[in-house]
Design an enzyme around this catalytic site. Sequence first.
Site, PDB file in Angstrom:
ATOM      1  N   TRP A 130      37.033  36.299 -38.397  1.00 49.12           N
ATOM      2  CA  TRP A 130      37.528  35.529 -37.249  1.00 49.12           C
ATOM      3  C   TRP A 130      38.924  36.048 -36.906  1.00 49.12           C
ATOM      4  CZ3 TRP A 130      40.571  30.508 -37.538  1.00 49.12           C
ATOM      5  CH2 TRP A 130      40.646  29.893 -36.283  1.00 49.12           C
ATOM      6  N   ASP A 211      36.726  29.686 -46.341  1.00 47.38           N
ATOM      7  CA  ASP A 211      36.909  29.012 -45.049  1.00 47.38           C
ATOM      8  C   ASP A 211      35.556  28.437 -44.647  1.00 47.38           C
ATOM      9  OD1 ASP A 211      37.440  28.201 -42.480  1.00 47.38           O
ATOM     10  OD2 ASP A 211      37.931  30.201 -41.702  1.00 47.38           O
ATOM     11  N   LYS A 246      33.673  20.997 -35.872  1.00 49.96           N
ATOM     12  CA  LYS A 246      32.322  21.248 -35.372  1.00 49.96           C
ATOM     13  C   LYS A 246      31.332  20.224 -35.936  1.00 49.96           C
ATOM     14  CE  LYS A 246      34.666  25.124 -34.925  1.00 49.96           C
ATOM     15  NZ  LYS A 246      35.068  25.982 -33.869  1.00 49.96           N
TER      16      LYS A 246
HETATM   17  C1  LMR Z   1      35.812  30.176 -32.352  1.00 43.88           C
HETATM   18  O1  LMR Z   1      35.826  31.117 -33.143  1.00 43.88           O
HETATM   19  O2  LMR Z   1      35.424  30.297 -31.177  1.00 43.88           O
HETATM   20  C2  LMR Z   1      36.264  28.815 -32.810  1.00 43.88           C
HETATM   21  O3  LMR Z   1      36.533  28.826 -34.169  1.00 43.88           O
HETATM   22  C3  LMR Z   1      37.373  28.264 -32.002  1.00 43.88           C
HETATM   23  C4  LMR Z   1      38.647  29.018 -32.163  1.00 43.88           C
HETATM   24  O4  LMR Z   1      39.665  28.365 -32.437  1.00 43.88           O
HETATM   25  O5  LMR Z   1      38.692  30.243 -32.002  1.00 43.88           O
END
Ligand code: LMR
Length: 395
Positions: A130, A211, A246
């Site tokens: 992420w 996470d 979520k």
């Molecule tokens: C995402 O990856 O779209 C979500 O976790 C929201 C974010 O904060 O990026």
Amino acid sequence: MFEALERLPADPILGLSAACTADPNPDKIDLTVGVYKDESGQTPVFAAIQRAQEALSEREVTKAYLPQVGDANYIAGIRTLLLGETHPALAAKRVTSVQAPGGCGALRVGAEVIKAASPNAKVWISAPTWPNHIPLIGSVGLEFKEYRYYDAATHSVDFDGMLEDLATANAGDVLLLHGCCHNPCGADLSPEQWQAVTGLVADRGLMPFIDTAYQGMGKGLEEDAFGVRHMAEHLPEVLVAASNSKNMGLYRERTGAILFCGTGAEEAEIFASQATKAARKIYSMPPAHGAILAGMVLSDPALNASWRQELAAMCERLNGVRALLDEKLSAATGKDYSFIRRESGMFSFLGLSSEQVDRLREEFSVYMVGSSRVNVAGVNKANVDYLASSVAAVL
Ligand code: LMR
């Protein structure tokens, strides 16, 4: 003072969602930010949360600060949600949890405590991960190393590559893992692979930092917690950043927690004291509203049962959309998209180039992250044909 600063580019995920909102095309499709949507494109408030909210407005008599560790029902509830009622680490009283402003707050607080304990530890992140992991954890001054994770050719976890890379980690390095529903690729470790990674972590003396932001949205609440529970049972120390954005639909309420399993009660308490100290210097106190609601849902049997049912229905819809997406994309393009069914949670890569992603946005008003990550919850029966024909057109 600020005139010398430059305007910064929009966030790679949130900026695209804002661009989609501003797009006047009635056929537009928003597959950007990881927010659950139902078949009609709405992000609902869970009925259990709504009921808790009504009860709270009747009985709430103060807005004074919560304790620094957070709402008591919530921090106890999140421990059993993550670990299960009968987990040996809970029985051994070697677990503490501290409320945080969402999963992001939990990641940041966790990173602060890691930095205090071991300033030179490297944080191993999956390739890809992420994107916000980097600023959230990196801003405390920790450095990163990458391990192979997603193999775009096979649309699955490159497990041999992962183990090979992690075999070069040094004792005391931190291994950042996605508990379930990997963001961005949707490809998760199997239970056997979690067991093997746990063995590697033990052998090499690594510190796992898990996470977990999508528990209950992949295979189910219990199944999605396998990795967290297994590691917490078999390793002396495990750190978990949990989010209820979520799985309770509490996005804007910033509801999350950092959970620590240590070698014993004393170490777990030390961790909590460090975490509250770290929070005090960043945002001081945890936000109350979402955590109080989540605490009510986790502690009240009727609300809990209702919430579990709603979450299970969401999970079922996500898996149904995955099957539909595979069927429609495969039919429209003649390519094999069956990997979408095998992946879990909200995200999958469609395997498109950034030029193709740009064309989808510019010519068809179909919005996804530049890596071709899609939020499958944004797909429904009404827009899937348009999506599939748009993808076929840019291929
Ligand atoms: C995402 O990856 O779209 C979500 O976790 C929201 C974010 O904060 O990026």
